[in-house]
Write an enzyme that holds these catalytic residues in place. Structure first.
Site, PDB file in Angstrom:
ATOM      1  CG  ASN A  12      16.780  19.616 -16.655  1.00 12.37           C
ATOM      2  OD1 ASN A  12      16.647  20.906 -17.366  1.00 12.37           O
ATOM      3  ND2 ASN A  12      17.613  18.903 -17.170  1.00 12.37           N
ATOM      4  CE  LYS A  40      17.408  17.317 -21.030  1.00 10.02           C
ATOM      5  NZ  LYS A  40      17.562  16.504 -21.135  1.00 10.02           N
ATOM      6  CG  HIS A  45      22.407  16.907 -17.494  1.00 11.86           C
ATOM      7  ND1 HIS A  45      22.147  17.118 -19.369  1.00 11.86           N
ATOM      8  CD2 HIS A  45      21.054  16.721 -16.712  1.00 11.86           C
ATOM      9  CE1 HIS A  45      21.183  16.265 -19.668  1.00 11.86           C
ATOM     10  NE2 HIS A  45      20.600  16.546 -18.445  1.00 11.86           N
ATOM     11  CD  GLU A  83      20.123  12.519 -15.880  1.00 12.22           C
ATOM     12  OE1 GLU A  83      18.359  12.847 -15.732  1.00 12.22           O
ATOM     13  OE2 GLU A  83      20.402  14.051 -16.143  1.00 12.22           O
ATOM     14  N   GLY A 138      16.560  11.106 -23.572  1.00 10.47           N
ATOM     15  CA  GLY A 138      15.616  11.802 -25.319  1.00 10.47           C
ATOM     16  C   GLY A 138      15.693  11.162 -26.568  1.00 10.47           C
ATOM     17  CB  SER A 150      13.055   8.176 -22.383  1.00 13.60           C
ATOM     18  OG  SER A 150      14.040   8.406 -23.036  1.00 13.60           O
TER      19      SER A 150
HETATM   20  O1  LIG Z   1      17.170  15.873 -17.054  1.00  9.95           O
HETATM   21  C1  LIG Z   1      17.130  15.110 -17.168  1.00  9.95           C
HETATM   22  C2  LIG Z   1      17.372  14.043 -18.652  1.00  9.95           C
HETATM   23  O2  LIG Z   1      18.517  14.232 -19.579  1.00  9.95           O
HETATM   24  C3  LIG Z   1      16.133  12.976 -18.736  1.00  9.95           C
HETATM   25  O3  LIG Z   1      15.517  13.753 -20.075  1.00  9.95           O
HETATM   26  P1  LIG Z   1      14.895  12.824 -20.808  1.00  9.95           P
HETATM   27  O4  LIG Z   1      13.532  12.333 -19.781  1.00  9.95           O
HETATM   28  O5  LIG Z   1      14.391  13.996 -22.133  1.00  9.95           O
HETATM   29  O6  LIG Z   1      15.370  11.829 -21.665  1.00  9.95           O
END
Ligand SMILES: O=C[C@H](O)COP(=O)(O)O
Length: 248
Positions: free
Chosen positions: A10, A12, A94, A165, A171, A211
């Site tokens: 993802n 983002k 999400h 999640e 994050g 993460s």
């Molecule tokens: O969609 C993915 C999640 O929000 C995980 O994000 P992250 O791997 O940066 O913690």
């Protein structure tokens, strides 16, 4: 149980054409585990561009969509449009959509229903906040979020991947331990067995997200109820290949 490992990236609201070229070149170089399914969730404006350069073996997802095919919904995109540019997945529910943009369970369910009716595959996200975990409400929250999806999914479970999640792990660099993630995945599967069907519970793929890095992916992937990952930050980096290959 024959659940194919599925890893989503993802992105983002990240990436420009230069960075996208690098990410795609890195994925092309791989090598990628042929037994893992890969889906990249890209910003809507780059869906067509990514489709034009990515191998067909890698799925492309939008990160959101609206709940009807077209109309006066300024700024939104529909599943029909996502399909029209050749993408076949969408990430819905999400936690950033739920918390920053105020999407409630009911709206997420309406979006899931329309995306599935339109022929998209869906990565449906669920997960508790730190406050909810500390209050002992993790199961209550993920069961409530999943319950809202049941009528929306109906008999379309083959086109759905669930992504657990925990919001506190997104994050933050704070990954759930393999045991914490496995426990929630197992309870969710158990809940699905009673509330959807034993077949659905056994066959639905449940990703872990929060993460995930190349350093922790293998241990998480070894858990029996973790069928893949939804990766944010690390999906923009070369280590995404190692995460894809984590179940090898
Ligand atoms: O969609 C993915 C999640 O929000 C995980 O994000 P992250 O791997 O940066 O913690």
């Amino acid at each position: 149980m024959g659940r194919k490992f599925v890893v989503g990236g993802n992105w983002k609201m990240n990436g420009d054409k230069n960075q996208i070229n690098e990410i795609i070149n890195n994925l092309k170089k791989g090598p990628l585990d042929p037994n893992a399914e890969v889906v990249i969730g890209v910003p809507a404006i780059y869906l067509a561009y990514v489709k034009s350069i990515v191998p067909d073996s890698i799925g492309v997802a939008a990160q959101n969509c609206w709940k009807v095919p077209k109309g006066a919904f300024t700024g939104e995109i529909s599943p029909a449009m996502i399909k029209d540019v050749g993408a076949n997945w969408v990430i819905l529910g999400h936690s950033e959509r739920r918390t920053i943009f105020g999407e409630k369970d009911e709206l997420v369910a309406e979006k899931v229903a329309h995306a599935l009716e339109s022929g998209l595959k869906v990565i449906a996200c669920i997960g508790e906040t730190l406050e909810e975990r500390e209050a002992g409400k993790t199961e209550e929250v993920v069961f409530r979020q999943t319950k809202a999806l049941l009528p929306a999914i109906g008999n379309n479970w083959a086109n759905v991947v669930l992504a657990y999640e925990p919001v506190w792990a997104i994050g933050t660099g704070k990954t759930a331990t393999p045991q914490q993630a496995q426990d929630v995945h197992a309870s969710l599967r158990n809940w699905l067995s009673s509330n959807a069907s034993p077949d659905i519970a056994a066959s639905v793929r449940i990703q872990y997200g929060g993460s995930v890095t190349a350093a922790n992916a293998k241990e998480l992937a070894a858990c029996p109820d973790i069928d893949g990952f939804l990766v944010g930050g690390a999906s923009l980096k070369p280590e995404f290949v190692d995460i894809i290959n984590a179940s090898q």
